[in-house]
Enzyme design. Structure first.
Site, mmCIF file in Angstrom:
data_model
loop_
_atom_site.group_PDB
_atom_site.id
_atom_site.type_symbol
_atom_site.label_atom_id
_atom_site.label_comp_id
_atom_site.label_asym_id
_atom_site.label_seq_id
_atom_site.Cartn_x
_atom_site.Cartn_y
_atom_site.Cartn_z
ATOM 1 N N GLY B 40 12.438 -12.891 -46.505
ATOM 2 C CA GLY B 40 13.380 -13.877 -47.002
ATOM 3 C C GLY B 40 13.234 -14.063 -48.498
ATOM 4 O O GLY B 40 12.120 -14.073 -49.020
ATOM 5 N N GLY B 42 15.364 -16.514 -50.092
ATOM 6 C CA GLY B 42 16.072 -17.737 -50.444
ATOM 7 C C GLY B 42 15.149 -18.601 -51.278
ATOM 8 O O GLY B 42 14.162 -18.119 -51.833
ATOM 9 N N LEU B 43 15.439 -19.886 -51.361
ATOM 10 C CA LEU B 43 14.590 -20.757 -52.163
ATOM 11 C C LEU B 43 13.155 -20.663 -51.695
ATOM 12 O O LEU B 43 12.224 -20.517 -52.489
ATOM 13 C CB LEU B 43 15.091 -22.188 -52.082
ATOM 14 C CG LEU B 43 16.352 -22.447 -52.895
ATOM 15 C CD1 LEU B 43 16.833 -23.862 -52.690
ATOM 16 C CD2 LEU B 43 16.111 -22.173 -54.360
ATOM 17 N N ALA B 44 12.944 -20.720 -50.378
ATOM 18 C CA ALA B 44 11.583 -20.686 -49.860
ATOM 19 C C ALA B 44 10.937 -19.333 -50.139
ATOM 20 O O ALA B 44 9.836 -19.254 -50.683
ATOM 21 C CB ALA B 44 11.586 -20.990 -48.364
ATOM 22 N N ARG B 331 24.951 -38.968 -42.102
ATOM 23 C CA ARG B 331 25.769 -37.858 -41.617
ATOM 24 C C ARG B 331 26.007 -37.907 -40.116
ATOM 25 O O ARG B 331 27.144 -37.775 -39.653
ATOM 26 C CB ARG B 331 25.086 -36.539 -41.978
ATOM 27 C CG ARG B 331 25.094 -36.286 -43.459
ATOM 28 C CD ARG B 331 24.360 -35.026 -43.806
ATOM 29 N NE ARG B 331 24.499 -34.763 -45.236
ATOM 30 C CZ ARG B 331 23.918 -33.739 -45.858
ATOM 31 N NH1 ARG B 331 23.158 -32.902 -45.177
ATOM 32 N NH2 ARG B 331 24.082 -33.559 -47.145
ATOM 33 N N HIS B 402 25.900 -27.715 -39.879
ATOM 34 C CA HIS B 402 25.570 -27.581 -41.289
ATOM 35 C C HIS B 402 24.091 -27.250 -41.537
ATOM 36 O O HIS B 402 23.749 -26.635 -42.539
ATOM 37 C CB HIS B 402 25.904 -28.904 -41.985
ATOM 38 C CG HIS B 402 25.578 -28.926 -43.422
ATOM 39 N ND1 HIS B 402 26.168 -28.063 -44.314
ATOM 40 C CD2 HIS B 402 24.738 -29.690 -44.148
ATOM 41 C CE1 HIS B 402 25.710 -28.323 -45.526
ATOM 42 N NE2 HIS B 402 24.825 -29.286 -45.456
ATOM 43 N N GLU B 426 13.947 -23.634 -44.211
ATOM 44 C CA GLU B 426 14.702 -24.059 -43.031
ATOM 45 C C GLU B 426 14.200 -23.368 -41.769
ATOM 46 O O GLU B 426 14.434 -23.835 -40.655
ATOM 47 C CB GLU B 426 16.201 -23.769 -43.243
ATOM 48 C CG GLU B 426 17.085 -24.461 -42.213
ATOM 49 C CD GLU B 426 18.570 -24.315 -42.505
ATOM 50 O OE1 GLU B 426 18.941 -23.923 -43.631
ATOM 51 O OE2 GLU B 426 19.374 -24.604 -41.599
HETATM 52 C C1 LIG Z 1 27.239 -25.250 -47.551
HETATM 53 C C2 LIG Z 1 25.847 -25.780 -47.633
HETATM 54 C C3 LIG Z 1 25.502 -26.725 -48.580
HETATM 55 C C4 LIG Z 1 24.210 -27.221 -48.670
HETATM 56 N N1 LIG Z 1 23.936 -28.156 -49.623
HETATM 57 C C5 LIG Z 1 22.676 -28.623 -49.723
HETATM 58 C C6 LIG Z 1 22.358 -29.589 -50.722
HETATM 59 O O1 LIG Z 1 23.228 -30.006 -51.487
HETATM 60 N N2 LIG Z 1 21.081 -30.021 -50.816
HETATM 61 C C7 LIG Z 1 20.102 -29.551 -49.985
HETATM 62 O O2 LIG Z 1 18.961 -29.956 -50.132
HETATM 63 N N3 LIG Z 1 20.374 -28.635 -49.020
HETATM 64 C C8 LIG Z 1 21.642 -28.170 -48.866
HETATM 65 N N4 LIG Z 1 21.922 -27.256 -47.886
HETATM 66 C C9 LIG Z 1 20.839 -26.725 -47.053
HETATM 67 C C10 LIG Z 1 20.046 -25.684 -47.842
HETATM 68 O O3 LIG Z 1 20.919 -24.945 -48.646
HETATM 69 C C11 LIG Z 1 19.327 -24.701 -46.945
HETATM 70 O O4 LIG Z 1 18.723 -25.355 -45.909
HETATM 71 C C12 LIG Z 1 18.251 -23.961 -47.717
HETATM 72 O O5 LIG Z 1 18.804 -23.379 -48.871
HETATM 73 C C13 LIG Z 1 17.589 -22.891 -46.892
HETATM 74 O O6 LIG Z 1 16.812 -22.080 -47.746
HETATM 75 P P1 LIG Z 1 15.840 -21.012 -47.123
HETATM 76 O O7 LIG Z 1 15.137 -20.347 -48.253
HETATM 77 O O8 LIG Z 1 14.982 -21.656 -46.098
HETATM 78 O O9 LIG Z 1 16.753 -19.968 -46.341
HETATM 79 P P2 LIG Z 1 17.960 -19.105 -46.908
HETATM 80 O O10 LIG Z 1 18.378 -19.527 -48.240
HETATM 81 O O11 LIG Z 1 18.976 -19.101 -45.819
HETATM 82 O O12 LIG Z 1 17.371 -17.641 -47.066
HETATM 83 C C14 LIG Z 1 17.154 -16.840 -45.958
HETATM 84 C C15 LIG Z 1 16.614 -15.535 -46.492
HETATM 85 O O13 LIG Z 1 16.024 -14.804 -45.446
HETATM 86 C C16 LIG Z 1 16.546 -13.500 -45.417
HETATM 87 N N5 LIG Z 1 16.525 -13.084 -44.018
HETATM 88 C C17 LIG Z 1 16.978 -13.774 -42.941
HETATM 89 N N6 LIG Z 1 16.739 -13.070 -41.818
HETATM 90 C C18 LIG Z 1 16.128 -11.921 -42.190
HETATM 91 C C19 LIG Z 1 15.639 -10.788 -41.498
HETATM 92 N N7 LIG Z 1 15.713 -10.697 -40.168
HETATM 93 N N8 LIG Z 1 15.091 -9.791 -42.213
HETATM 94 C C20 LIG Z 1 15.003 -9.864 -43.563
HETATM 95 N N9 LIG Z 1 15.426 -10.913 -44.275
HETATM 96 C C21 LIG Z 1 15.996 -11.931 -43.584
HETATM 97 C C22 LIG Z 1 17.913 -13.588 -46.020
HETATM 98 O O14 LIG Z 1 18.292 -12.335 -46.570
HETATM 99 C C23 LIG Z 1 17.681 -14.639 -47.095
HETATM 100 O O15 LIG Z 1 17.166 -13.998 -48.241
HETATM 101 C C24 LIG Z 1 23.222 -26.761 -47.777
HETATM 102 C C25 LIG Z 1 23.551 -25.824 -46.815
HETATM 103 C C26 LIG Z 1 24.848 -25.344 -46.709
HETATM 104 C C27 LIG Z 1 25.212 -24.390 -45.624
#
Ligand SMILES: Cc1cc2nc3c(=O)[nH]c(=O)nc-3n(C[C@H](O)[C@H](O)[C@H](O)COP(=O)(O)OP(=O)(O)OC[C@H]3O[C@@H](n4cnc5c(N)ncnc54)[C@H](O)[C@@H]3O)c2cc1C
Ligand code: HEM
Ligand code: HEM
Ligand code: SF4
Ligand code: F3S
Ligand code: FES
Lengths: 253, 637, 230
Positions: B40, B42-44, B331, B402, B426
């Site tokens: 992953g 993403g932010l995390a 919400r 969401h 997440e």
């Molecule tokens: C429209 C929208 C608006 C939002 N607005 C807000 C906000 O204003 N404030 C707030 O705090 N939160 C908000 N959220 C929630 C927040 O954006 C997410 O919960 C958060 O960004 C999740 O980040 P993450 O790094 O955990 O996962 P993600 O950003 O979803 O990253 C997942 C990563 O894992 C990788 N991945 C997934 N599965 C696999 C796999 N099997 N193999 C290899 N790579 C994989 C993907 O390629 C990606 O790089 C919003 C969400 C949405 C949908």
């Protein structure tokens, strides 16, 4: 409404034919409020139902922010509307009975993967060359210790808004990545945090851009016109300036 | 089995400090001997991979996207919380902690949430230093807004693109480590299985989405930062590619899945316009600061032009039911009230599934220009999608899936029950309890990646040691075999239905029976329908093309196959949780005012599910002990 | 040193060369135009000017060398960039469309090349006088000295309507080239900004028209027999 879709099909290195060509598909019972990609979805569903491989195209967020969607619609990257990505194009923008041609982004530096999907990893490599501020986690001062004038921050934001879609390259007769690179360079060049590495950054990023095989800019400004975030070509001018000064300082030092 | 959260001893505010004091450290000279797999970006994921690289670990980072910068985090609009108290309006680490616990309806772990609030302040500093262009005042300092019904202004934002700008910041830190050779990035690479060696996570099996090639990757620890499972519902505000495959395959290898039924439904999304709908677009919550939500009092008015409906025939139901919070009610509450109105047949718009978000008062009060200045870009998005002018006609909105609070079970160290397997962002269940507050997910993702895992993983690695890694271990053999079998099985079905048709059907089941309001009979019914659908999927799905090359159908097929299993677990979890809390609402359990009615006696615990090949999954519980706060009945009246 | 080479061979470096030589070439054209326009002040004035230009052989050749160098650098960078740019975009689109790129900007190489071939002819015509060797014999008495009669040469040269037509077309092309070039060079040198871009666009247009009218005034006047012939 009803349209005819002329889609580029090409699958290099796969078992099926890899000879690039156009295929025509009829799409009817379309709703004008449908997005352009939803139109392709419906075409693809019909294809899949008949066991035909769907048209491969890139997409993800479908709200104009991730920069994944990428195709040339009737000769224009991201289609006729200004300031939108392909996923923000809606069928109401077309007329009943239109023939719509979709092609992949064309550029030496964006090798074609399949149908409308191209490899844009060159952009990542440009960023890796220097598109950052070297600050380790934990070493940052309090966020308000460094006040930044609002207008300066806003200008930096205008550059930072680039979503890395590659439409600028696709639209440029020279396959030039100047708009993308200059947006990335400007974002940090405009902020105090970015000053320490300003010269290194612009030199490294421009040289990588050249090495990746992107063309040069001949100031035609097509890129600006198709950019979903309407990044301005003044950033290219700024990069030209920065690169010149950086090179001089670098060669004199 | 009783789950140990490994929460450190001591008073709440000292737990994190004590942990850092007592944890084991990896000798700096040895760090490069450790290989860490981060799935992953993403932010995390990006923040974790970058920070671990900075510390000197060897990191392999994977994402299925074509660039790390495209992770779904990019879509976040509203902002990110931090207890900076820059506005001097009475915010503090404790208040952010308390708001998060209360917002989560007292179903989260105190110690984790307090740590989250503590590190929140460092996140903003770090991001600002990276050059994230946060909104600023004329004086040059950062500006804040109040978000998601918070009583203080603690939300930092960057126009409507907070997520993108934060991710670009983490991505730039990641790029720096890639350039330094500390991180190796694998894009368009999808993790399809987790590899265990003597019960510890030691690697993953990956499919290159461009070539179809399957490869093995070994590491001393595996971090899953793979996001949420909201696309189980098909229509959601998630990016189309978001999926649960990584977490789910890890679950099938023994990692517990916690609180799957805790899902968040966002009240302000653009309603479905037709059967072709591919995703639902979020309209930022900030709109509720000035917009008034209403539906007609009389059914027969529903298809009228809203402007012709006189005041006395309008039902501003949020203001009516929740006088003190009104349109800013949380919400889950706003979403549910919208559903109720529509269930009563008072929904508006072509599908009857929508309510009005009306700005005419705001426009009269502030003037059109002020409203344009505040929400102009959102009104534009709305116009672009619906072709309606919200300055003239009220917006139509409807709730949509969401966010998913549930996820892989992790302890205080973000480590799952499988040693060496960590979950961040997440993908884990940790900090939001039964409901997430606005602007808290970005905070959690970055807290986990920048400021928590760099410490806790050291504590694990220091104990396991940097033993040699090999991908020849039988564990890899078996996992790769398993992946190939699944793919071949899918390819060889050659049935009649498309993958997407199954996803749509599952999504509808989930929305109808495991959506905003759930009840026993519905859940029992869907627990029969989903397995039946899954059975048909495995007999009748048709995947064109071949798996040995770029093939988007097989990608999606694998993900839908996992949704079909995960969906069932969500329903099962919702069925056994005989209470209402946060995002989980059981119609049988509500106050006379229609408020979620918790049962703290029976349910103040985490439900962690263990996969079971033989049959029904096995439930484990982690009791939630509240030392600091005392549980109250949430009331937003 | 090799850093300098690297700079000048990079895409941006070659752009700087285009820009800088562009500035020089424009300056030359302006001066040259003003020089030519003296024809309207009468035979002697122009011939005076011609003599002045040639008064010092060193200066003259230094100037010529500089000019040739600029044109060569300009052309070399232009062509090498053009070749790289073609490589960067090997496949063209099936359905072509242009959103905002001006015609001039898309045809710089061609307008440029044609202009240069014109210049070659032009030098053979008036400077080397190979197209009509009799020009060598055009002499006139200026303050008691016998000097080349540039005035007569120009008159006779442009009395041929076809020659005049060709000059005017060439100058037209040059001005199309400049209608983009003059603002373009500021962009290439990093001097074009949000604030001045509007002005630069007008400047480019204005200058191009001035040069077109100024340059073609001479052949026009002669074809229309406005100028008294020698
Ligand atoms: C429209 C929208 C608006 C939002 N607005 C807000 C906000 O204003 N404030 C707030 O705090 N939160 C908000 N959220 C929630 C927040 O954006 C997410 O919960 C958060 O960004 C999740 O980040 P993450 O790094 O955990 O996962 P993600 O950003 O979803 O990253 C997942 C990563 O894992 C990788 N991945 C997934 N599965 C696999 C796999 N099997 N193999 C290899 N790579 C994989 C993907 O390629 C990606 O790089 C919003 C969400 C949405 C949908
Ligand atoms: C006396 C003749 C010429 C004059 C006065 C002239 C002037 C200019 C000027 C001012 C520019 C703008 C520079 C820039 O954009 O950075 C320019 C650009 C250009 N010129 Fe010329 N030029 C002349 C001849 C030529 C010739 C012979 C060619 C042949 C190839 C040529 C090709 C170009 C091209 C391709 C550009 C675009 C460069 C760019 O914008 O990147 N020019 N010219
Ligand atoms: C149509 C109007 C023009 C007229 C009447 C004109 C006239 C002349 C004359 C008379 C000379 C010879 C001067 C001498 O030997 O004493 C000359 C030289 C020259 N002209 Fe022009 N010219 C015109 C247009 C141009 C243009 C458009 C260009 C360039 C794009 C140009 C470039 C030159 C050059 C390079 C020389 C050689 C200068 C030298 O002697 O080194 N001229 N011109
Ligand atoms: S500059 Fe514009 S067109 Fe180019 S990549 Fe960025 S967003 Fe896309
Ligand atoms: S279109 Fe191409 S030529 Fe330059 S201004 Fe844009 S990169
Ligand atoms: S799909 Fe994300 S920008 Fe179009």
């Amino acid at each position: 409404m009803k349209i005819t879709l002329r889609a580029w099909r090409e699958s290099p290195g796969s078992s099926v034919d890899s000879e690039g060509h156009f295929e025509e598909y009829e799409a009817d019972q379309l709703n004008p409020n449908m997005s352009f990609l939803e139109m392709i979805d419906t075409v693809n569903e019909q294809l899949a139902e008949n066991g035909v491989e769907p048209i491969a195209f890139d997409h993800d967020c479908r709200e104009g922010i991730c920069g994944t969607c990428s195709m040339v619609i009737n000769g224009v990257p991201h289609g006729p509307e200004r300031g939108v990505a392909t996923c923000q194009v809606y069928m109401r923008g077309f007329k009943d009975g239109d023939v719509i041609t979709i092609e992949p982004f064309r550029s030496q530096a964006f090798p074609l993967i399949k149908d409308l999907v191209v490899d844009r990893s060159a952009f990542d490599r440009i960023q890796q060359a220097g598109g950052y501020v070297s600050v380790n986690t934990g070493s940052a001062p309090d966020a308000n210790a460094l006040p930044i004038p609002k207008d300066m921050a806003e200008e930096a934001f205008d550059a930072a808004a680039c979503i890395g879609c590659g439409a600028c390259v696709a639209s440029c007769k020279n396959g030039s990545a100047m708009l993308f690179t200059s947006a990335k360079v400007s974002h940090l060049a405009l902020l105090p945090q970015g000053q320490a590495e300003r010269d290194r950054r612009v030199l490294a990023m421009v040289n990588t851009m050249d090495a990746e095989g992107f063309g040069a800019c001949s100031n035609q400004y097509e890129c600006e016109a198709v950019c979903p975030k309407e990044i301005s070509v003044q950033h290219i001018a700024r990069m030209n300036r920065d690169y010149a000064m950086a090179s001089l300082r670098d060669s004199l030092a | 089995m009783i789950l140990d959260s490994k929460t450190p001893a001591g008073p709440l505010r000292d737990k994190w400090t004590n942990y850092k004091r007592d944890m084991k450290l990896v000798n700096p000279a040895n760090k490069r001997k450790y290989k860490i797999i981060v799935v992953g970006s993403g932010l995390a994921g990006s923040s974790a991979a970058a920070t671990l690289g900075e510390l000197g670990y060897q990191v392999d980072c994977f994402c299925f996207h074509d660039s790390p910068r495209r992770a779904h985090s990019i879509a976040a609009q509203g902002g990110i919380n931090a207890a900076k108290n820059y506005q001097n309006d009475g915010d503090s680490v404790y208040r952010l902690f308390y708001d998060t616990i209360k917002g989560g309806d007292f179903r989260s772990r105190e110690a984790n949430v307090h740590r989250l609030a503590e590190v929140s302040v460092n996140i903003i500093d770090q991001c600002a230093a990276q050059g994230v262009p946060f909104a600023r005042e004329y004086g040059g300092v950062l500006s804040n807004r109040s978000f998601g019904g918070a009583q203080v202004s603690r939300t930092f934002y960057a126009r409507g693109q907070t997520g993108q700008q934060l991710l670009l910041g983490a991505y730039s830190a990641l790029n720096r480590q890639i350039n330094n050779g500390q991180v190796t990035m694998y894009t368009h690479s999808e993790m399809l299985d987790l590899v265990l060696v003597n019960g510890e996570a030691r690697g993953i099996i990956v499919r290159n989405l461009r070539t179809g090639k399957i490869t093995r990757h070994a590491g001393h620890a595996v971090l899953l930062c793979t996001g949420g499972y909201g696309n189980t519902w098909n229509l959601s505000t998630y990016a189309r590619g978001s999926n649960a495959t990584a977490a789910w395959r890890a679950h099938k290898r023994g990692a517990f899945f916690a609180n799957p039924c805790y899902t968040q439904i966002h009240p302000t999304c653009i309603p479905v316009s037709g059967d072709y709908q591919s995703k639902l677009t979020l309209m930022s919550e900030s709109l509720r600061n000035d917009g008034r939500v209403w539906v007609p009092k009389k059914k027969e008015d529903c298809q009228k032009d809203p402007r012709d409906i006189p005041e006395e025939d309008r039902d501003y139901y949020l203001e009516r039911k929740y006088p003190s919070f009104g349109n800013l009610a949380p919400r889950d509450i706003s979403s549910r009230s919208a559903k109720e109105a529509c269930d009563e047949g008072r929904g508006i718009g072509p599908t009857g599934l929508g309510v009005y978000l009306d700005f005419s008062d705001a426009i009269n009060r502030l003037g059109k220009d002020k409203v344009k200045e505040r929400y102009g870009n959102l009104f534009d998005i709305y116009h672009e999608i619906t072709n309606e002018d919200a300055y003239e006609v009220p917006m139509r909105i409807y709730p949509a899936i969401h966010y998913t609070m549930g996820g892989l079970w992790v302890d205080y160290e973000l480590q799952s029950n499988l040693p060496g397997l960590f979950a961040l962002g997440e993908a884990n269940f940790s900090d939001h309890g039964a409901n997430r507050l606005g602007a808290s997910a970005l905070m959690q993702g970055l807290a986990d990646g920048y400021f928590v895992i760099p410490y806790t993983i050291g504590n694990y690695l220091a104990q396991t040691g940097a033993g040699p890694l090999s991908t020849d271990d039988p564990g890899f053999e078996e996992a790769e075999e398993n992946v190939n079998q699944t793919i071949n099985k899918l390819m060889n079905i050659r049935g009649k239905r498309t993958v997407h048709s199954f996803h749509k059907e599952l999504g509808k089941l989930m929305w109808d029976y495991v959506g905003m309001a759930r009840d026993k009979s519905g859940l029992e019914k869907v627990l029969e329908l989903i397995p039946a659908l899954r059975e048909e999927f495995w007999e009748n799905v048709n995947i064109p093309g071949d798996a040995a090359s770029f093939n988007q159908s097989i990608e999606k097929a694998g993900r839908v196959a996992d949704f079909l299993e995960l969906g069932e677990l969500v329903a099962r979890d919702a069925l056994i949780r005989e209470e209402s809390c946060g995002g989980h609402f059981r119609t049988e359990h509500q106050t006379d005012e229609g408020e979620a009615l918790r049962d703290d006696e029976a349910f103040s615990h985490v439900s962690a599910w263990e996969w079971n090949d033989k049959g029904a999954p096995i439930l484990h519980e982690e009791t939630l002990v509240y030392e600091e706060v005392k549980m109250t009945q949430r009331s937003y009246k | 040193m090799n850093k300098i080479v690297k700079l000048l061979t990079s895409t941006l470096g070659r752009k700087y060369i285009m820009g800088i030589t562009g500035v020089g070439l424009v300056a030359f054209i302006m001066i040259h135009m003003l020089g030519n326009l003296q024809i309207f002040l009468g035979k002697d004035v122009l011939n005076h000017y011609a003599v002045l230009l040639k008064s010092s052989a060193e200066l003259l050749w230094a100037f010529r060398l500089g000019l040739v160098a600029m044109i060569v650098l300009h052309i070399v960078s232009a062509i090498s960039l053009a070749i790289d740019n073609r490589k960067a975009r090997p496949v063209d689109y099936n359905s072509k469309a242009t959103v905002q790129a001006s015609y001039a900007s898309r045809t710089m190489v061609w307008s440029g090349l044609i202009v240069v071939s014109f210049v070659v002819y032009h030098i053979l015509h008036f400077t080397a006088k190979v197209t009509d060797p009799s020009y060598h014999d055009f002499k006139t008495d200026l303050d008691g000295k016998m000097v080349p009669d540039v005035y007569a040469m120009v008159i006779s040269g442009f009395s041929n309507i076809w020659v005049s037509a060709f000059y005017i077309i060439a100058v037209g092309l040059l001005c199309i080239h400049l209608s983009h070039g003059v603002s373009s060079m500021f962009q290439s040198l990093g001097l074009r900004t949000q604030k001045n871009q509007g002005f630069l666009a007008i400047l480019a247009m204005g200058l191009s028209w001035v040069i077109f009218l100024g340059m073609s005034a001479v052949p026009m006047a002669i074809v229309l027999k406005i100028l008294p012939d020698a």
